[in-house]
Design a protein around this motif. Structure first.
Motif, mmCIF file in Angstrom:
data_model
loop_
_atom_site.group_PDB
_atom_site.id
_atom_site.type_symbol
_atom_site.label_atom_id
_atom_site.label_comp_id
_atom_site.label_asym_id
_atom_site.label_seq_id
_atom_site.Cartn_x
_atom_site.Cartn_y
_atom_site.Cartn_z
ATOM 1 N N UNK A 40 1.264 8.228 1.346
ATOM 2 C CA UNK A 40 2.011 6.989 1.172
ATOM 3 C C UNK A 40 1.730 6.007 2.305
ATOM 4 N N UNK A 41 1.693 6.510 3.535
ATOM 5 C CA UNK A 41 1.445 5.635 4.684
ATOM 6 C C UNK A 41 0.032 5.065 4.633
ATOM 7 N N UNK A 42 -0.920 5.876 4.230
ATOM 8 C CA UNK A 42 -2.310 5.433 4.168
ATOM 9 C C UNK A 42 -2.486 4.347 3.107
ATOM 10 N N UNK A 43 -1.924 4.555 1.929
ATOM 11 C CA UNK A 43 -2.055 3.566 0.855
ATOM 12 C C UNK A 43 -1.327 2.271 1.207
ATOM 13 N N UNK A 44 -0.193 2.376 1.886
ATOM 14 C CA UNK A 44 0.534 1.182 2.306
ATOM 15 C C UNK A 44 -0.275 0.379 3.323
ATOM 16 N N UNK A 45 -0.890 1.104 4.241
ATOM 17 C CA UNK A 45 -1.738 0.425 5.236
ATOM 18 C C UNK A 45 -2.896 -0.292 4.550
ATOM 19 N N UNK A 46 -3.533 0.379 3.610
ATOM 20 C CA UNK A 46 -4.680 -0.207 2.908
ATOM 21 C C UNK A 46 -4.280 -1.490 2.174
ATOM 22 N N UNK A 47 -3.176 -1.459 1.460
ATOM 23 C CA UNK A 47 -2.729 -2.640 0.718
ATOM 24 C C UNK A 47 -2.379 -3.787 1.661
ATOM 25 N N UNK A 48 -1.762 -3.469 2.780
ATOM 26 C CA UNK A 48 -1.428 -4.513 3.753
ATOM 27 C C UNK A 48 -2.674 -5.142 4.355
ATOM 28 N N UNK A 49 -3.684 -4.322 4.651
ATOM 29 C CA UNK A 49 -4.932 -4.837 5.225
ATOM 30 C C UNK A 49 -5.636 -5.759 4.243
ATOM 31 N N UNK A 50 -5.657 -5.369 2.977
ATOM 32 C CA UNK A 50 -6.317 -6.181 1.944
ATOM 33 C C UNK A 50 -5.668 -7.557 1.857
#
Length: 480
Positions: free
Chosen positions: A104-114
């Motif tokens: 969950x933390x990894x996917x949240x980080x990815x979406x925020x970076x995008x």
């Protein structure tokens, strides 16, 4: 240079080449055979670096599969595969070890970076291009398919994403506020004003940090300036993406320098050779067939004066100085200060610095009279290879001296040969005269001749210093 990789342990870590690689800095103390061995091992390490980096990509992708709860033995649909590759790329450029993150933390980080990272289109576009090249038309992706795509993208990310996106954007922003007479410098007040008024989020480093990195020109203390190439190439702009290398801005001078090396094929050249080659070379901002400034030409000749009329290509002076490579985090730990200014600190600096018109105010002004001095210069040389990098000594005066000595020796040898021949002939003549045997015997008894005669006998006889009669041999004085 091809990938924009700074291999860790090989790139300089301080202002001295020697301190970062002790063996390479001992060229004047190590035997040549040992230096050759070190160079061979270094070439071997470089040739195998890409193999090591390949292994790291494989390991990193396996970790990502585990965190995302994917089975590496199963094929992924297109949407899932793109999610894996996108998440891999975002964690890669952030330098994250995904093993320490939840799904969950990894996917949240990815979406925020995008959403927030302005350079993300360069990275996502690079993955798309690699996919079209490696697996065109593929709708289901195996682990090996995704690995091949990410390997291609990883090899190109330094030049086509970091350099083309991050670095070129920073460079264009600096050039826009550069002094118009082309000194390659930006007044520090304009540097901070760009952050405050134009939203250039990168330009917030504090003065002490910039000074430590060798980025500031303070030849005029009242008007400090940021040196554009030094700022671009400072280690703080690199991405710590791998245990083997960092992704850094590609030095635009490296391509030009490579051309000099391949053309000159020597560790040094005359100023005239360098001027001729550089003047004909185009760059990203300057066309070919250009005229170098009088200041740069003068500096080349100054360097040559220190090195027997030649300019060492792999020296500090030709490189126009070195910078200490240190991240903002390392600097903060060393000094106890934050590497960046706050907005209030920037405003106070701008208010306290001399007020002058903008960067275009000096149009038509000679570059040597610019507000940000382009003459910051330290006459201290440092060579990568202090033995082989030295310019050849001026040996013609020594050759002339040697030739004179050889000529003198030749004349002396010829003279001795002539005197010996003449002396032997004189002894033969005396041998035929009455009393010659008695004269020869008495001279031999005195140690003045040997059994074959002597040059000394002839010389003294000709000078009238030997008086011969049938019974006695007497010697006159030197003044007789």
């Amino acid at each position: 240079q091809r990938h924009g990789w700074h291999i860790k342990g090989l790139a300089a870590t301080s202002g001295s080449w020697a301190t970062s690689a002790p063996a390479l800095g001992m060229g004047d103390r190590l035997p040549k055979r040992l230096l050759d061995l070190i160079e061979d091992q270094l070439a071997f390490a470089l040739s195998n670096s890409e193999t090591l980096i390949h292994g790291e990509v494989v390991e990193r992708l396996h970790r990502l599969y585990r965190v995302l709860e994917r089975d590496s033995n199963n094929r992924l649909a297109e949407a899932d595969a793109m999610e894996v590759m996108g998440t891999y790329m975002s964690a890669y450029i952030a330098g994250y070890n995904v093993s320490h993150m939840s799904k969950a933390k990894l996917l949240k980080f990815h979406k925020g970076l995008v959403k927030t990272y302005s350079y993300w289109p360069f990275y996502s576009g690079l993955v798309q291009a690699a996919r079209q090249e490696v697996a065109p038309g593929l709708t289901e992706f195996s682990f090996s398919d995704i690995l091949k795509i990410l390997e291609v993208a990883s090899e190109r990310i330094g030049r086509q994403a970091v350099n083309a996106g991050n670095c070129r954007d920073i460079e264009s922003r600096l050039v826009r506020i550069e002094e118009s007479n082309g000194t390659g410098r930006v007044r520090l007040r304009d540097f901070y004003s760009s952050y405050l008024n134009e939203g250039t989020w990168q330009f917030q480093e504090r003065i002490e940090y910039l000074r430590q990195l060798g980025v500031l020109d303070e030849s005029d203390p009242s008007m400090p300036c940021v040196i554009i190439p030094n700022y671009l190439n400072m280690h703080a702009n690199c991405f710590n993406v791998s245990s083997f290398y960092d992704l850094c801005c590609i030095d635009a001078c490296e391509d030009l320098f490579g051309h000099l090396e391949s053309t000159i094929q020597a560790p040094h050249a005359t100023p005239e050779e360098i001027i001729s080659l550089v003047s004909a070379l185009p760059s990203a901002h300057v066309p070919g067939s250009r005229t170098l400034s009088a200041m740069l030409v003068a500096k080349l000749h100054e360097i040559a004066e220190q090195h027997e009329g030649h300019v060492p290509l792999h020296g500090r002076l030709f490189a126009s100085g070195t910078t200490k490579l240190m991240t903002d985090h390392e600097w903060s730990e060393e000094t106890g200060m934050k590497a960046s200014y706050t907005r209030d600190e920037m405003k106070r600096f701008i208010e306290s610095s001399p007020n002058s018109s903008g960067p275009t105010a000096s149009d038509g002004e000679d570059e040597d009279d610019s507000m940000c001095s382009a003459t910051m210069w330290v006459h201290e040389e440092e060579l990568v290879d202090a033995v082989n990098g030295q310019a050849p000594p001026k040996i013609w005066p020594r050759i002339q001296s040697g030739l004179r000595v050889c000529a003198c020796l030749a004349v002396l040898l010829v003279s001795c040969s002539v005197i010996r021949s003449f002396g032997l002939q004189a002894v033969e003549m005396l041998a035929g005269a009455a009393g010659a045997d008695m004269l020869h015997a008495k001279m031999a008894k005195l140690g003045l001749v040997d059994a074959k005669g002597s040059k000394l006998l002839l010389w003294m006889y000709k000078q009238g210093r030997i008086v011969v009669d049938m019974q006695h041999v007497s010697f006159t004085s030197c003044s007789s």
